[in-house]
Scaffold this motif. Structure first.
Motif, short mmCIF file in Angstrom:
data_model
loop_
_atom_site.label_atom_id
_atom_site.label_comp_id
_atom_site.label_asym_id
_atom_site.label_seq_id
_atom_site.Cartn_x
_atom_site.Cartn_y
_atom_site.Cartn_z
N GLY A 10 0.75 -1.18 -0.09
CA GLY A 10 -0.01 0.17 0.10
C GLY A 10 0.64 1.22 -0.10
N GLN A 11 2.11 1.20 0.23
CA GLN A 11 3.07 2.31 0.03
C GLN A 11 3.86 2.34 -1.29
N SER A 12 4.30 3.68 -1.64
CA SER A 12 5.05 3.60 -2.97
C SER A 12 6.43 3.78 -2.58
N VAL A 13 6.79 3.56 -1.46
CA VAL A 13 8.48 3.62 -1.00
C VAL A 13 8.82 2.31 -0.74
N CYS A 14 9.92 1.60 -1.35
CA CYS A 14 10.47 0.61 -0.83
C CYS A 14 11.68 0.64 -0.35
N TYR A 18 18.18 3.63 -0.61
CA TYR A 18 17.58 5.10 0.17
C TYR A 18 16.88 4.87 1.27
N ALA A 19 15.70 4.19 1.35
CA ALA A 19 14.91 4.02 2.58
C ALA A 19 15.35 2.77 3.28
N ARG A 20 15.27 2.88 4.44
CA ARG A 20 15.58 1.73 5.24
C ARG A 20 14.46 1.47 6.49
N VAL A 21 14.39 0.18 6.71
CA VAL A 21 13.29 -0.11 7.94
C VAL A 21 13.87 0.69 9.10
N GLU A 22 12.76 1.17 9.80
CA GLU A 22 13.34 1.93 11.17
C GLU A 22 12.63 0.76 12.11
N LYS A 73 9.24 9.70 6.75
CA LYS A 73 9.18 8.52 7.33
C LYS A 73 7.52 8.05 6.77
N VAL A 74 7.77 6.73 6.48
CA VAL A 74 6.29 6.29 5.85
C VAL A 74 6.20 5.07 6.76
N PRO A 75 5.02 5.42 7.72
CA PRO A 75 4.70 4.48 8.80
C PRO A 75 3.89 3.40 8.23
N ILE A 76 3.89 2.37 8.95
CA ILE A 76 3.00 1.00 8.72
C ILE A 76 2.44 0.75 9.89
N SER A 77 1.09 0.23 9.86
CA SER A 77 0.42 -0.14 10.95
C SER A 77 0.74 -1.69 11.22
N GLY A 80 4.86 -3.64 17.39
CA GLY A 80 6.13 -3.96 17.49
C GLY A 80 6.84 -2.82 17.20
N GLY A 81 8.39 -3.29 16.90
CA GLY A 81 9.38 -2.35 16.96
C GLY A 81 9.55 -1.92 15.50
N VAL A 82 8.88 -2.34 14.56
CA VAL A 82 9.03 -1.98 13.08
C VAL A 82 8.31 -0.59 12.92
N GLN A 83 8.80 0.41 12.85
CA GLN A 83 7.69 1.65 12.63
C GLN A 83 7.55 1.89 11.24
N GLY A 84 8.31 1.40 10.30
CA GLY A 84 8.09 1.96 8.99
C GLY A 84 9.37 2.17 8.17
N LEU A 85 9.35 2.81 7.15
CA LEU A 85 10.52 3.15 6.29
C LEU A 85 10.92 4.67 6.61
N ILE A 86 12.26 4.86 6.78
CA ILE A 86 12.85 5.94 6.97
C ILE A 86 13.96 6.52 5.77
N THR A 87 13.81 7.69 5.30
CA THR A 87 15.00 8.18 4.47
C THR A 87 15.35 9.52 4.97
N ASN A 88 16.72 9.58 5.13
CA ASN A 88 17.30 10.73 5.79
C ASN A 88 18.34 11.43 4.38
#
Length: 186
Positions: A10-14, A18-22, A73-77, A80-88
């Motif tokens: 459901g998200q367009s970011v993988c 560049y993006a990593r799992v937070e 930050k692209v959150p996921i529902s 637990g500890g996986v909050q989503g994807l983060i790109t800096n």
């Protein structure tokens, strides 16, 4: 949930180059850390850019240095500890100043490094909120983490304690949220 392509459904970011799992867990503390336990300090100003998933951050260190970055930050529902994807993206002073001219809501805090936690002591309408977080590289590390005794309650799955929500939280609402966890700041 990750899909077969490694993206978040459901998200367009993988995740990838560049993006990593937070992965992080968040905890409420009754008070700021004692100075003897602090290994580093920085004052953080976060600007949540209106209508986006973007955060502009400025971190000022005691030695006068400054770090500026743009974060998505692209959150996921998922509990637990996986909050989503983060790109800096790290920024120059001129780049930061240009982006800081965009409409945003702002929060400020002081972050204390108290390994294994980063402890945020908030200013302004969020004064009295002390929120700690621990970051992890694997799901297993996040699941097996045992928080130190000064952690009053875990709020990892309580979206009211994410930066994007806190920045828009009126003081009375914050006090109500904290009271639910048995905290009553002055």
């Amino acid at each position: 949930m990750m899909d077969k392509a490694g993206g978040i459904r459901g998200q367009s970011v993988c995740p990838g180059k560049y993006a990593r799992v937070e992965r992080e867990r968040r905890f409420l503390l009754a008070e700021p850390p004692t100075p003897a336990t602090v290994t580093d300090t920085r004052v953080i100003t976060d600007r949540y850019l209106a209508g986006t998933r973007l955060r502009l951050r400025r971190a000022d260190f005691p030695d006068g240095s400054c770090e500026r970055k743009l974060t998505q930050k692209v959150p996921i529902s998922r509990p637990g500890g996986v909050q989503g994807l983060i790109t800096n993206t790290y920024l120059s002073s001129a780049e930061y100043d240009l982006l800081a001219s965009l409409p945003a809501v702002v929060l400020s805090k002081t972050r204390f490094s108290v390994p294994p936690l980063g402890v945020d002591v908030f200013d302004g309408p969020l004064q009295g909120l002390v929120l700690a977080e621990a970051e992890f590289t694997t799901d297993e590390e996040a699941q097996s983490f045992v928080p130190p005794p000064e952690c009053v309650a875990e709020v990892t799955n309580d979206v009211r304690f994410t930066g994007g929500r806190l920045v828009e939280t009126p003081r009375q609402d914050l006090l109500g949220c904290l009271a639910e966890y048995g905290l009553r700041p002055e």
